[in-house]
Motif scaffolding. Structure first.
Motif, PDB file in Angstrom:
ATOM      1  N   LEU A 138       0.861  -1.239  -0.208  1.00 62.98           N
ATOM      2  CA  LEU A 138       0.041   0.010   0.010  1.00 62.98           C
ATOM      3  C   LEU A 138       0.831   1.283  -0.157  1.00 62.98           C
ATOM      4  N   ASN A 139       1.717   1.270   0.666  1.00 56.67           N
ATOM      5  CA  ASN A 139       2.908   2.354   0.928  1.00 56.67           C
ATOM      6  C   ASN A 139       3.619   2.553  -0.396  1.00 56.67           C
ATOM      7  N   LEU A 140       3.980   1.547  -0.937  1.00 57.68           N
ATOM      8  CA  LEU A 140       4.500   1.705  -2.381  1.00 57.68           C
ATOM      9  C   LEU A 140       3.892   2.207  -3.480  1.00 57.68           C
ATOM     10  N   THR A 141       2.544   2.055  -3.499  1.00 58.52           N
ATOM     11  CA  THR A 141       1.545   2.605  -4.511  1.00 58.52           C
ATOM     12  C   THR A 141       1.376   4.098  -4.291  1.00 58.52           C
ATOM     13  N   LYS A 142       1.483   4.708  -2.922  1.00 58.51           N
ATOM     14  CA  LYS A 142       1.570   6.046  -2.869  1.00 58.51           C
ATOM     15  C   LYS A 142       2.674   6.896  -3.457  1.00 58.51           C
ATOM     16  N   ASP A 143       2.384   8.090  -3.861  1.00 60.16           N
ATOM     17  CA  ASP A 143       3.348   8.826  -4.374  1.00 60.16           C
ATOM     18  C   ASP A 143       4.231   9.499  -3.153  1.00 60.16           C
ATOM     19  N   VAL A 144       4.029   9.808  -1.974  1.00 59.96           N
ATOM     20  CA  VAL A 144       4.531  10.076  -0.720  1.00 59.96           C
ATOM     21  C   VAL A 144       6.071   9.660  -0.840  1.00 59.96           C
ATOM     22  N   ILE A 145       6.361   8.339  -1.109  1.00 58.61           N
ATOM     23  CA  ILE A 145       7.688   7.856  -0.920  1.00 58.61           C
ATOM     24  C   ILE A 145       8.706   8.481  -2.022  1.00 58.61           C
ATOM     25  N   VAL A 146       9.752   8.839  -1.669  1.00 61.41           N
ATOM     26  CA  VAL A 146      10.628   9.480  -2.723  1.00 61.41           C
ATOM     27  C   VAL A 146      11.459   8.469  -3.409  1.00 61.41           C
ATOM     28  N   ASP A 147      12.175   7.560  -2.574  1.00 61.09           N
ATOM     29  CA  ASP A 147      13.049   6.523  -2.953  1.00 61.09           C
ATOM     30  C   ASP A 147      12.508   5.227  -2.642  1.00 61.09           C
ATOM     31  N   ARG A 148      11.907   4.634  -3.459  1.00 64.71           N
ATOM     32  CA  ARG A 148      10.760   3.491  -3.375  1.00 64.71           C
ATOM     33  C   ARG A 148      11.786   2.133  -3.184  1.00 64.71           C
ATOM     34  N   LYS A 149      12.855   2.367  -3.871  1.00 66.83           N
ATOM     35  CA  LYS A 149      13.675   1.122  -3.870  1.00 66.83           C
ATOM     36  C   LYS A 149      14.271   1.022  -2.612  1.00 66.83           C
ATOM     37  N   ALA A 150      14.835   1.962  -1.778  1.00 68.43           N
ATOM     38  CA  ALA A 150      15.582   1.879  -0.501  1.00 68.43           C
ATOM     39  C   ALA A 150      14.388   1.548   0.486  1.00 68.43           C
ATOM     40  N   TYR A 151      13.252   2.217   0.298  1.00 64.20           N
ATOM     41  CA  TYR A 151      12.111   2.074   1.277  1.00 64.20           C
ATOM     42  C   TYR A 151      11.702   0.340   1.163  1.00 64.20           C
ATOM     43  N   PHE A 152      11.470   0.191  -0.084  1.00 65.62           N
ATOM     44  CA  PHE A 152      11.249  -1.519  -0.143  1.00 65.62           C
ATOM     45  C   PHE A 152      12.437  -2.395   0.689  1.00 65.62           C
ATOM     46  N   ASP A 153      13.655  -1.873   0.244  1.00 60.18           N
ATOM     47  CA  ASP A 153      14.973  -2.962   0.821  1.00 60.18           C
ATOM     48  C   ASP A 153      14.877  -2.768   2.439  1.00 60.18           C
ATOM     49  N   THR A 154      14.355  -1.590   3.058  1.00 61.26           N
ATOM     50  CA  THR A 154      14.484  -1.553   4.396  1.00 61.26           C
ATOM     51  C   THR A 154      13.494  -2.314   4.944  1.00 61.26           C
ATOM     52  N   GLU A 155      12.171  -2.161   4.170  1.00 60.77           N
ATOM     53  CA  GLU A 155      10.988  -2.698   4.696  1.00 60.77           C
ATOM     54  C   GLU A 155      11.094  -4.419   4.747  1.00 60.77           C
ATOM     55  N   MET A 156      11.700  -4.864   3.697  1.00 60.40           N
ATOM     56  CA  MET A 156      11.915  -6.208   3.165  1.00 60.40           C
ATOM     57  C   MET A 156      12.870  -6.821   4.488  1.00 60.40           C
ATOM     58  N   ARG A 157      13.899  -6.160   4.628  1.00 57.26           N
ATOM     59  CA  ARG A 157      15.007  -6.657   5.582  1.00 57.26           C
ATOM     60  C   ARG A 157      14.299  -6.664   7.189  1.00 57.26           C
ATOM     61  N   ARG A 158      13.310  -5.726   7.396  1.00 57.28           N
ATOM     62  CA  ARG A 158      12.391  -5.793   8.552  1.00 57.28           C
ATOM     63  C   ARG A 158      11.376  -7.093   8.801  1.00 57.28           C
ATOM     64  N   ILE A 159      11.029  -7.215   7.591  1.00 58.11           N
ATOM     65  CA  ILE A 159      10.119  -8.522   7.443  1.00 58.11           C
ATOM     66  C   ILE A 159      10.817  -9.841   7.399  1.00 58.11           C
ATOM     67  N   ASP A 160      12.029  -9.709   7.039  1.00 60.00           N
ATOM     68  CA  ASP A 160      12.809 -11.041   6.694  1.00 60.00           C
ATOM     69  C   ASP A 160      13.182 -11.409   8.213  1.00 60.00           C
ATOM     70  N   GLY A 161      13.477 -10.299   9.029  1.00 63.61           N
ATOM     71  CA  GLY A 161      14.086 -10.333  10.323  1.00 63.61           C
ATOM     72  C   GLY A 161      12.756 -11.201  11.233  1.00 63.61           C
ATOM     73  N   MET A 162      11.782 -10.497  10.942  1.00 61.07           N
ATOM     74  CA  MET A 162      10.578 -11.304  11.571  1.00 61.07           C
ATOM     75  C   MET A 162      10.350 -12.654  11.214  1.00 61.07           C
ATOM     76  N   LEU A 163      10.600 -13.098   9.939  1.00 61.13           N
ATOM     77  CA  LEU A 163      10.322 -14.518   9.613  1.00 61.13           C
ATOM     78  C   LEU A 163      11.705 -15.331  10.197  1.00 61.13           C
ATOM     79  N   ARG A 164      12.957 -14.664  10.217  1.00 59.06           N
ATOM     80  CA  ARG A 164      14.141 -15.488  10.776  1.00 59.06           C
ATOM     81  C   ARG A 164      13.800 -15.524  12.332  1.00 59.06           C
ATOM     82  N   ASP A 165      13.225 -14.591  12.999  1.00 58.58           N
ATOM     83  CA  ASP A 165      12.732 -14.622  14.534  1.00 58.58           C
ATOM     84  C   ASP A 165      11.834 -15.873  14.713  1.00 58.58           C
ATOM     85  N   TRP A 166      10.986 -16.007  13.832  1.00 60.66           N
ATOM     86  CA  TRP A 166       9.817 -17.001  13.953  1.00 60.66           C
ATOM     87  C   TRP A 166      10.299 -18.465  13.701  1.00 60.66           C
ATOM     88  N   GLY A 167      11.087 -18.616  12.733  1.00 60.69           N
ATOM     89  CA  GLY A 167      11.777 -19.936  12.512  1.00 60.69           C
ATOM     90  C   GLY A 167      12.666 -20.484  13.483  1.00 60.69           C
TER      91      GLY A 167
END
Length: 167
Positions: A138-167
């Motif tokens: 949803l946030n990636l579809t908005k035009d508010v984010i200036v650097d989408r690639k950096a935002y995507f990478d940061t959020e994916m690292r956070r989500i990957d961290g959640m998955l790692r902590d889970w398993g």
């Protein structure tokens, strides 16, 4: 004492050793035999044990020691075999459960409840990850984010961290 009697006792002792080896190799076959189990419980019980089908005769403990000393293993070797056979029989797990009995059903219920708890925890965790991924998309579809690639990478690292902590 005659030679025949001596040969008979040695033959009986060889049969005892053969039985010990059989029990050590296949303890499951002898686990239900209470006579064999009792015979292996002590030196005296082992000396008194007799089984005509296996050609094993009863004797005194002193005679057992005497004739075992004439064989290659000696009494100490025979004693080690007896203890090993006794431990092998005792290590066999008894299956006392009767399927459908109250106790076995309670055990099955406890196992299933633990599995349900684990699956509920996994479902909750996956729901949180899905929620985070939806928010990210949803946030990636908005035009508010200036650097989408950096935002995507940061959020994916956070989500990957959640998955790692889970398993």
């Amino acid at each position: 004492m005659s030679v025949k009697s001596s040969d008979k006792r040695i033959s009986s002792l060889v049969s005892r050793i053969r039985l010990l080896h059989l029990v050590i190799e296949n303890p499951h076959e002898y686990a239900g035999d209470e006579c064999v189990k009792a015979a292996f419980s002590s030196q005296l019980a082992f000396a008194r044990y007799e089984n005509s089908s296996l050609d094993i005769g009863s004797c005194s403990l002193n005679n057992l020691k005497k004739y075992a000393g004439q064989l290659g293993e000696g009494f100490d070797g025979l004693e080690k075999l007896r203890i090993a056979a006794y431990k092998a029989i005792r290590s066999v797990k008894k299956t006392r459960k009767v399927s459908g009995s109250r106790r076995s059903l309670q055990e099955q219920k406890a196992i299933l409840e633990r599995k349900i708890t684990s699956l509920d925890r996994d479902l909750l965790h996956l729901t949180l990850v899905i929620k985070e991924l939806r928010l990210l998309s949803l946030n990636l579809t908005k035009d508010v984010i200036v650097d989408r690639k950096a935002y995507f990478d940061t959020e994916m690292r956070r989500i990957d961290g959640m998955l790692r902590d889970w398993g």
